[in-house]
Motif scaffolding. Structure first.
Motif, PDB file in Angstrom:
ATOM      1  N   LYS A 137     -32.156 -43.558  12.927  1.00 18.82           N
ATOM      2  CA  LYS A 137     -31.783 -44.619  13.401  1.00 18.82           C
ATOM      3  C   LYS A 137     -30.807 -45.095  13.839  1.00 18.82           C
ATOM      4  O   LYS A 137     -30.334 -45.823  14.956  1.00 18.82           O
ATOM      5  CB  LYS A 137     -32.242 -45.563  12.485  1.00 18.82           C
ATOM      6  N   ALA A 138     -29.246 -43.957  13.225  1.00 18.90           N
ATOM      7  CA  ALA A 138     -28.023 -43.521  14.113  1.00 18.90           C
ATOM      8  C   ALA A 138     -28.397 -43.324  15.681  1.00 18.90           C
ATOM      9  O   ALA A 138     -27.739 -43.852  16.280  1.00 18.90           O
ATOM     10  CB  ALA A 138     -27.789 -43.179  13.273  1.00 18.90           C
ATOM     11  N   LEU A 139     -29.154 -42.082  15.628  1.00 24.57           N
ATOM     12  CA  LEU A 139     -29.435 -41.608  17.003  1.00 24.57           C
ATOM     13  C   LEU A 139     -29.564 -42.985  18.005  1.00 24.57           C
ATOM     14  O   LEU A 139     -28.871 -42.970  19.474  1.00 24.57           O
ATOM     15  CB  LEU A 139     -30.728 -40.787  17.275  1.00 24.57           C
ATOM     16  N   GLN A 140     -31.137 -43.326  17.575  1.00 26.51           N
ATOM     17  CA  GLN A 140     -30.834 -44.465  18.537  1.00 26.51           C
ATOM     18  C   GLN A 140     -30.474 -45.982  18.331  1.00 26.51           C
ATOM     19  O   GLN A 140     -29.647 -46.608  19.988  1.00 26.51           O
ATOM     20  CB  GLN A 140     -32.082 -45.436  17.430  1.00 26.51           C
ATOM     21  N   ARG A 141     -29.102 -45.797  17.934  1.00 25.53           N
ATOM     22  CA  ARG A 141     -28.224 -46.924  17.697  1.00 25.53           C
ATOM     23  C   ARG A 141     -27.026 -46.174  18.844  1.00 25.53           C
ATOM     24  O   ARG A 141     -26.639 -47.936  19.006  1.00 25.53           O
ATOM     25  CB  ARG A 141     -27.518 -47.302  15.778  1.00 25.53           C
ATOM     26  N   LEU A 142     -27.031 -45.114  18.659  1.00 25.42           N
ATOM     27  CA  LEU A 142     -25.377 -45.112  19.314  1.00 25.42           C
ATOM     28  C   LEU A 142     -26.235 -44.867  20.684  1.00 25.42           C
ATOM     29  O   LEU A 142     -25.116 -45.654  21.738  1.00 25.42           O
ATOM     30  CB  LEU A 142     -25.604 -43.446  18.617  1.00 25.42           C
ATOM     31  N   LYS A 143     -27.582 -44.797  20.537  1.00 22.85           N
ATOM     32  CA  LYS A 143     -27.934 -44.796  22.656  1.00 22.85           C
ATOM     33  C   LYS A 143     -27.676 -46.505  22.738  1.00 22.85           C
ATOM     34  O   LYS A 143     -27.275 -46.494  24.522  1.00 22.85           O
ATOM     35  CB  LYS A 143     -29.384 -44.568  22.363  1.00 22.85           C
ATOM     36  N   SER A 144     -27.848 -46.764  22.111  1.00 19.61           N
ATOM     37  CA  SER A 144     -28.127 -49.092  22.615  1.00 19.61           C
ATOM     38  C   SER A 144     -26.356 -48.869  22.297  1.00 19.61           C
ATOM     39  O   SER A 144     -26.517 -49.347  23.773  1.00 19.61           O
ATOM     40  CB  SER A 144     -29.116 -49.663  21.922  1.00 19.61           C
ATOM     41  N   LYS A 145     -25.066 -48.181  21.442  1.00 23.69           N
ATOM     42  CA  LYS A 145     -24.490 -48.777  21.882  1.00 23.69           C
ATOM     43  C   LYS A 145     -23.651 -48.508  22.808  1.00 23.69           C
ATOM     44  O   LYS A 145     -22.754 -49.137  23.441  1.00 23.69           O
ATOM     45  CB  LYS A 145     -24.129 -48.409  20.904  1.00 23.69           C
ATOM     46  N   ILE A 146     -24.050 -47.668  23.142  1.00 18.73           N
ATOM     47  CA  ILE A 146     -22.887 -46.306  24.301  1.00 18.73           C
ATOM     48  C   ILE A 146     -23.198 -47.663  25.636  1.00 18.73           C
ATOM     49  O   ILE A 146     -22.975 -47.441  26.527  1.00 18.73           O
ATOM     50  CB  ILE A 146     -23.731 -45.108  24.409  1.00 18.73           C
ATOM     51  N   LEU A 147     -24.028 -48.384  25.565  1.00 18.26           N
ATOM     52  CA  LEU A 147     -24.095 -49.171  27.039  1.00 18.26           C
ATOM     53  C   LEU A 147     -23.317 -50.228  26.742  1.00 18.26           C
ATOM     54  O   LEU A 147     -23.687 -50.400  28.220  1.00 18.26           O
ATOM     55  CB  LEU A 147     -26.036 -49.060  27.233  1.00 18.26           C
ATOM     56  N   TYR A 148     -23.070 -50.406  26.335  1.00 17.11           N
ATOM     57  CA  TYR A 148     -22.186 -52.048  26.361  1.00 17.11           C
ATOM     58  C   TYR A 148     -20.840 -51.484  25.097  1.00 17.11           C
ATOM     59  O   TYR A 148     -20.170 -52.665  25.386  1.00 17.11           O
ATOM     60  CB  TYR A 148     -22.860 -53.375  25.262  1.00 17.11           C
ATOM     61  N   PHE A 149     -20.461 -50.435  24.756  1.00 17.10           N
ATOM     62  CA  PHE A 149     -19.652 -49.980  23.824  1.00 17.10           C
ATOM     63  C   PHE A 149     -19.219 -48.653  24.141  1.00 17.10           C
ATOM     64  O   PHE A 149     -19.824 -47.809  24.792  1.00 17.10           O
ATOM     65  CB  PHE A 149     -19.899 -50.448  22.560  1.00 17.10           C
ATOM     66  N   PRO A 150     -17.957 -49.049  24.548  1.00 18.61           N
ATOM     67  CA  PRO A 150     -16.938 -47.324  24.513  1.00 18.61           C
ATOM     68  C   PRO A 150     -17.004 -46.781  23.498  1.00 18.61           C
ATOM     69  O   PRO A 150     -15.723 -45.348  23.214  1.00 18.61           O
ATOM     70  CB  PRO A 150     -15.771 -48.133  25.262  1.00 18.61           C
ATOM     71  N   VAL A 151     -18.499 -45.884  23.199  1.00 16.24           N
ATOM     72  CA  VAL A 151     -18.171 -45.551  21.517  1.00 16.24           C
ATOM     73  C   VAL A 151     -18.008 -43.898  22.427  1.00 16.24           C
ATOM     74  O   VAL A 151     -17.260 -42.851  21.176  1.00 16.24           O
ATOM     75  CB  VAL A 151     -19.950 -45.524  21.474  1.00 16.24           C
ATOM     76  N   GLY A 152     -18.502 -44.087  23.234  1.00 15.03           N
ATOM     77  CA  GLY A 152     -17.874 -42.254  23.938  1.00 15.03           C
ATOM     78  C   GLY A 152     -16.062 -41.626  23.799  1.00 15.03           C
ATOM     79  O   GLY A 152     -16.201 -40.372  23.566  1.00 15.03           O
ATOM     80  N   PHE A 153     -16.030 -42.957  23.971  1.00 18.81           N
ATOM     81  CA  PHE A 153     -14.093 -41.911  24.541  1.00 18.81           C
ATOM     82  C   PHE A 153     -14.302 -41.598  22.472  1.00 18.81           C
ATOM     83  O   PHE A 153     -13.161 -40.588  22.740  1.00 18.81           O
ATOM     84  CB  PHE A 153     -13.310 -42.936  24.376  1.00 18.81           C
ATOM     85  N   GLU A 154     -14.782 -42.027  21.463  1.00 17.76           N
ATOM     86  CA  GLU A 154     -14.224 -41.058  19.915  1.00 17.76           C
ATOM     87  C   GLU A 154     -14.838 -39.833  20.387  1.00 17.76           C
ATOM     88  O   GLU A 154     -14.166 -39.105  18.950  1.00 17.76           O
ATOM     89  CB  GLU A 154     -15.473 -42.203  18.853  1.00 17.76           C
TER      90      GLU A 154
END
Lengths: 228, 228
Positions: A137-154
């Motif tokens: 679930k976490a990986l799935q969330r990360l995958k979708s979140k990265i498309l609209y939120f700059p999550v990668g910068f963390e």
DNA sequence: CTTTCTTTGTGTCAAAATAACACAAACGGA
DNA sequence: TCCGTTTGTGTTATTTTGACACAAAGAAAG
């Protein structure tokens, strides 16, 4: 205080999915359990919620005491309720995921206990409890979140090259993305800012260094980078 | 079973945000409390989790006993942990939101107890506990979910006109959307299927009736209907 | 039967965004 | 100086989008 609920309360655990980005690979922090149940098996780090704690405080306690970490990006993931998820009895698990840049912490290998280890997300061992479900679930969330939120910068250093950002996205999403279109989109969206500096000491052309744009408006932002 | 957690467990409540769509308005189901705390104030329907129940079962129990409902769309929203959120003591609230088509249930006004009432989401009264926060989160979730998931179909009848679908989107998102572009996007994405039937008995031109496309692939679907 | 008013269905078209590429500059090493 | 690679910056055809125009379909009014 007198009990106000006539029901017996289930135990409440907080479990963490800690993501890190190592050598162009997304990895998760797992803990080798020392006690039953699931002794000697890998599990997500977690702890029982103390009565006066908030979830975030429990997360911090886990990160601090078990992993030697501090001050990381945290987001609530989901609450898991399968009555059979813990053989000891009814335990609800409230889960969070964390994004960590191992460079910024000194735990890369040093301070980290030897029962704690990074695992490539593509090579996860069997996990105790229902922790595989939580991880998925976490990986799935990360995958979708990265498309609209700059999550990668963390997950990256403060300054990074476009290639590094590009590879991170390819790695998390598990797809190929055209390098040049990716770069253009990141720039026109003002997702990143060119610092003018360059990374020295590499072979080949020295790439420019970017930083995350802190003035980015997260709403009405849409990073369309998936090729069908 | 002997206790395996040395911590005192907080009480665990499940609270529900039940959305319905009435006469071109999005509304929420609220309950007037009969006991302290927050006696005579409006709150979200909820209940304490029983030790052997899953969250979904608690939801069903609430829906059945308090609201006379059955078999609705449910999705976990968030878990709220503010230690002060309940004056009686520590209560964690796991929240779900439900989407209900009042036409399909007979509770529109009949079976519904008089302490239960639909409220237009734009005219919510003051709510007890931290339920305003929960409601806000649910509405926000619904707004973002509707952009990439056919959530609206749970709120409409099986057959609906394009206008009805269009108005639902405008209502939930709180924005104006061009009728013709909206229709085109819904059709090219195969979001809806034209049944060939028409709605009779109306003034003016009789509109065609559509149904939700059940073969829709939810992934790689993106409904871009927001005008900046 | 004709007119009027509203809703609904179907287009049009310029502007913007996208995907797929080409190519030269910059670097270390041979 | 040449080579292989990475990096930066285009170009171009195609699609998608946003903002409209307009006619057909129906009920009601005259």
């Amino acid at each position: 205080m007198k009990p106000f609920s006539s029901y017996k309360n289930p135990a409440l655990a907080v479990d963490l999915v800690v993501f890190g980005y190592h050598e162009q690979n997304l990895s998760v922090l797992l803990l080798n359990r020392k006690e039953a149940p699931f002794k000697d098996q890998w599990t997500l780090p977690g702890a029982f919620l103390q009565i006066e704690e908030t979830f975030q405080q429990t997360c911090s306690r886990i990160l601090k005491t078990k992993l030697g970490m501090d001050d990381v990006y945290l987001e609530q993931l989901f609450s898991f309720d399968d009555p059979a998820r813990d053989p000891r009895g009814r335990v609800i698990s409230v889960t969070y995921y964390a994004l960590v840049n191992p460079h910024k912490l000194e735990i890369a290998a040093g301070k980290m206990a030897n029962d704690v280890q990074w695992f490539n997300v593509k090579k996860i061992p069997a996990l105790g409890f229902d922790h595989k479900k939580i991880f998925d679930k976490a990986l799935q969330r990360l995958k979708s979140k990265i498309l609209y939120f700059p999550v990668g910068f963390e997950l990256l250093d403060e300054l990074f090259t476009m290639s590094e950002l590009h590879q991170l996205y390819e790695c998390i999403l598990g797809i190929e993305i055209d390098r040049r279109n990716f770069s253009r989109k990141m720039l026109v969206a003002e997702y990143v800012i060119n610092t003018g500096q360059k990374r020295e000491g590499l072979q080949n052309r020295h790439p420019e260094l970017f930083r995350f744009n802190k003035k980015l408006k997260h709403h009405n932002f849409q990073l369309n980078i998936i090729n069908p």
